[in-house]
Structures are given as structure tokens and as C-alpha cells.
Design an enzyme around this catalytic site. Structure first.
Site, PDB file in Angstrom:
ATOM      1  CE  LYS A  78      -3.840  -2.147   2.548  1.00 17.55           C
ATOM      2  NZ  LYS A  78      -4.930  -1.904   1.589  1.00 17.55           N
ATOM      3  CG  HIS A  86      -2.198  -6.772   7.773  1.00 17.67           C
ATOM      4  ND1 HIS A  86      -1.465  -7.287   6.727  1.00 17.67           N
ATOM      5  CD2 HIS A  86      -3.433  -7.335   7.671  1.00 17.67           C
ATOM      6  CE1 HIS A  86      -2.218  -8.115   6.028  1.00 17.67           C
ATOM      7  NE2 HIS A  86      -3.411  -8.162   6.582  1.00 17.67           N
TER       8      HIS A  86
END
Length: 500
Positions: free
Chosen positions: A216, A271
Site C-alpha cells: 500500500k 499487518h
């Protein structure tokens, strides 16, 4: 004298610019050279949800942007023996049409897909090797081609697939790369075992352990935000920050429980620990993959979790044992962050989808004004943005009011560039051989080591005086809420969760 200084200064600046331009040109030339090599992309689990929703779309976007080699083949491996290359292309075509219109580019892309029915548990990997060899001959693939084995599989299939590939000699090829999706193990012991199996057949330089959040743009921007902006880097320590809060709220529910391992293993270990590393690590010596990952491992080794400061829960109506909510208070045992709590809370069934990092600064030591401490918010998804709260004077009044200064990480914020999807970035990095956005073996094991005190405690819960402690109870919460209110109990005085 001043003219000579000016000229000399100009010449130095110009030479530096030339050097930077040459470096950029060489880097671009290296990328182009890598992309000119032929590619075989072997996708295991090609009929699964990840491939359908993300992977083929990412590959197609790279194809449209001419970021794939001219001669590439996607070997789609899945169980269905009735499927043919033609019918599988039709299935992929429908997925692509859900995202955009039919085009000549789409038709050209689909021709690069070949379907191969194969059972990773019972199949003969020599037949897979023969299939790849046949494709190389049929499609006139260069001998120095790259080959990527992408394991888009359930975690219990990683080990037999890797062993099958390794025993067939498919990973011995120096141009072979192995991509393994998360979760990588389910504990420190299982992660160590999986690492040991992979390293029997591969060099570490061939392995790409996936955490798609690292693809991302807003996550990658954490490094730029910290180390390219002196205004914040000088304030980024226990001297100025009171506490840090990381929220990852998802509106979705667990669809059927298949493969779901709970919020701690699914979100925190993978994450959110990566966010914490990029947020709190020391500056790396360079932007090389290993220098960055060295600093992440150093941070993980001083990151501490205590079962007493853990709250877990599941949403009402959930009928499984894995938690859908967890809140943690973590501490970092190093000079920069000693004594500063890091609060983390991921959950499913939230009212709004939002992932954000909030750095709460210490208050001003002054009695002149009544002022709320400043907060810096890094919003990772959706509506990527950076927001900083300020105390400003209300016009016409002596009082303060807190307002926010917002920067949008998109076209409204001044960027003309399109933000690429995470998997597109990761696949292109794999092709280029850049491992910066992937997780190293010792990094995976360090992540699991942080949470093992919690996992071990959950396995050996003790009852004191006939009652479980608050941190041992699995709380329930309504769908559409911010989770169980018991999460407030792990907060230190004057700390609070941000309202979404």
C-alpha cells in the site's frame, strides 16, 4: 569573491543534479533490463478468491502499463480437472469485466494464461515440471527467464507444496522465486518450522513472504513521512509523544470461518506489526531491503506484549472460538520509546471501515491557555490522508478552538498519479527482484515472538478465586460498534480511544 562563490555553488548544485539524474536513469535502465527477461508466473490457487479479486486484476494492470515482459506466461494451477485454458480465460475475463470495459488489451492479456489442473497434495510434481518445460519450448522462452511460484493457498497447503516443488528441483533454479502469502505460520514454532523447510530448497534471496499491506502506498509513505520531514522526525520520541494508537476497523464479518485464525494472528502479527516497525524503528543506513529490514527486526526484538493488557472479544451472533476483536497495550523497551504505550485494536463488524495511526502529543506545560494536546493522524484507508490538529484563537473571542490541517494523499491533495493497487506493486517488485516490501525469515519469527506470551497464556488460563480476570474474559460487542467497552481498561490515565 562573491561571484566565484555563486558560480561555484551553482556548479556544485548542477553536478549534484546530474549525478542524481544519472542514478535515476541507471535505476530505470536496470528495471527495464529486468522486465525484458521472459517470465513464467506459476499461480497456485488460481481459482481462489484472492486470484479472482486481486491477482489477475493486478497482473492485467501491469500488462496495460507495459510493466510485464513482452514474453510472459501465467500458468494457472488449480484443482478443477474439468477446466480448460479456454474456459479458465473466460472466468478471468468475467472478473476483469466487473472492473472495466472489454478491450483489445484484455483479449491480448488473456492469451498469456494457460490452465493446468493439479492437486498440490497428491499430484506428481514431475508432471508440473514437464508442463513448464513444454511451455518454455512452445512459447520460445529464453533460458535465463524468471519463474515465480506464487502460493495463493490455504496455510496448511504451504508445506506440502514447497516440499513438492523442492523435491522436483523446481526451486533449485537460480532464477526461481517463491512467493508465500500470509499468515506465515500460526506460532513461533510453526513459523520456524516453515522457514526451515523453505530454506532447505531456497536461498533467502529467492523468498518473497507476502504481507499485502506493505504494497500500500500509504504504508510505504511512512518512511518518507518520518525520515524526509525534519519537523516531525525531531519530535518523534518519548520526549514529545504521549501515546500512539493504531486502529484497524473492518465493517465485514467473518463469512464462514474457513481459514480465519482470529484478530491477533490475522491482523496484529502481520499487518499491524509492520506498521509499528515503520512507525517506530530507527533510521536505516540506506533504503536497501536488508538495511530497512534490519531496523524492523531490531524494533520487534524490543516490542513487548503483556497478557494483562489484552482484551479480546467477538461480535454478537458469532459462533466460533477465534476472536474477532482484540485490543493490546504494547511497550517498546528502547531509549527512544521507553514508557510510551502503543495501543492497537483491530476488529470486524465495525460501523465504519477505517485504518489509521494516531500520535497523541504531550500537552503544553503552560497555564496561559486551555489547550487540547495536538494529535497527528495518518489515515491509511479509505480516503488516505494526513491530519494534524492545532489549537487556534477563535475570531473575536479570547478562547482557543482545535482545528485540523488536512492533507489528502490523492488527486485532491495535488497528486496527478494514480495510486497503484497493493498487489500490483508487490508483483512488479518480485519481477524486479526488489525484496524491500517483503518479510525476511528472522522478521517473521520476531513478530511471532512478541505475541507468544499472549498465546501461551490463552492456552493455560488459570482461574483465581473462581473468577477469570478481565483480560481473560472473551467479551461480546454489537455489530456496528467500536467493540467491547472493556478495552478502555487497558488505557493509562487520561488516554482514550479515538472515536471513528
Amino acid at each position: 569573491m562573491s561571484e566565484q562563490s555563486t558560480v561555484k555553488g551553482f556548479n556544485t548544485s548542477a553536478s549534484e543534479k546530474v549525478a542524481m539524474d544519472l542514478a535515476s536513469a541507471k535505476a530505470l535502465e536496470a528495471k527495464i533490463s529486468v522486465r525484458q527477461k521472459d517470465l513464467i508466473f506459476v499461480l497456485f490457487g488460481a481459482g481462489g478468491n484472492l486470484a479472482s479479486l486481486k491477482l489477475f486484476l493486478a497482473l492485467f494492470q501491469s500488462f496495460k502499463e507495459e510493466k510485464l515482459p513482452a514474453n510472459f506466461t501465467i500458468l494457472a494451477v488449480d484443482l478443477n480437472p474439468e477446466m480448460t485454458s479456454g474456459s479458465f480465460r473466460g472466468w478471468v475475463r468475467q472478473d476483469l469485466l466487473d472492473k472495466g470495459p472489454e478491450s483489445e488489451e484484455m483479449a491480448a492479456f488473456l492469451e498469456h494464461i494457460v490452465y493446468f489442473p493439479f492437486n498440490v497434495l497428491t499430484g506428481n510434481y514431475q508432471s508440473l515440471k514437464d508442463k513448464i518445460s513444454g511451455l518454455e519450448t512452445e512459447r520460445k522462452v529464453s533460458p535465463n527467464r524468471k519463474i515465480i511460484y506464487f502460493l495463493s493457498l490455504l496455510p496448511n497447503l504451504f508445506e506440502p507444496t514447497i516440499q513438492g516443488l523442492g523435491q522436483a528441483g523446481l526451486l533449485a533454479d537460480e532464477n526461481a522465486r517463491l512467493a508465500v502469502e500470509k499468515p506465515f505460520g500460526s506460532s513461533l514454532e510453526s513459523a520456524q518450522k516453515l522457514n526451515a523447510i523453505i530454506l532447505q530448497y531456497c536461498q533467502e534471496s529467492q523468498i518473497y513472504r507476502m504481507d499485502h499491506w506493505l504494497g500500500k502506498e500509504t504504508v510505504q509513505n511512512l518512511l518518507n513521512f518520518r525520515f524526509a520531514n525534519g519537523i516531525f522526525e525531531h519530535l518523534w520520541s518519548r520526549q514529545f509523544i504521549d501515546y500512539i494508537e493504531i486502529t484497524a476497523a473492518e465493517t465485514v464479518l467473518v463469512p464462514d470461518g474457513r481459514g480465519y485464525v482470529g484478530a491477533l494472528k490475522d491482523m496484529v502479527v502481520n499487518h499491524l506489526f509492520q506498521l509499528i516497525c515503520l512507525l517506530l524503528m530507527e533510521p536505516p543506513n540506506s533504503l536497501s531491503a536488508d538495511d530497512i529490514r534490519d531496523e524492523k527486526v531490531k524494533l520487534l526484538r524490543v516490542l513487548k506484549a503483556d497478557p494483562k493488557f489484552t482484551i479480546r472479544g467477538y461480535y454478537e451472533g458469532y459462533d466460533r472460538t477465534e476472536e474477532t476483536y482484540i485490543a493490546l497495550k504494547l511497550m517498546v523497551d528502547n531509549y527512544r520509546w521507553q514508557g510510551i504505550p502503543i495501543y492497537v485494536r483491530p476488529w470486524k463488524g465495525a460501523k465504519n471501515k477505517e485504518t489509521e495511526i494516531s500520535a497523541h502529543f504531550k500537552g503544553v506545560p503552560s497555564t496561559l491557555f486551555t489547550a487540547i494536546p495536538n494529535t497527528l493522524v495518518l489515515r491509511l484507508q479509505p480516503d488516505e490522508a494526513i491530519s494534524l490538529t492545532w489549537n487556534v484563537k477563535v475570531p473575536g473571542e479570547p478562547n482557543n478552538r482545535q482545528k485540523s490541517l488536512d492533507f489528502l494523499y490523492n488527486s485532491k491533495g495535488g497528486f496527478e498519479e494514480t495510486i497503484p493497487e497493493a498487489y500490483q506493486t508487490l508483483i512488479e517488485s518480485m519481477i524486479e527482484g526488489d525484496r524491500t516490501l517483503f518479510v525476511r525469515a528472522d522478521e517473521v519469527e520476531a513478530q511471532w515472538a512478541v505475541v507468544m506470551p499472549i498465546l501461551n497464556h490463552w492456552e493455560t488460563l488459570t482461574i483465581n478465586n473462581g473468577h477469570l480476570s478481565e483480560s481473560d474474559i472473551v467479551h461480546t460487542y454489537p455489530v456496528g460498534s467500536d467493540g467491547p467497552t472493556a478495552a478502555n481498561q487497558i488505557l493509562e490515565p487520561n488516554h482514550k480511544w479515538r472515536s471513528l
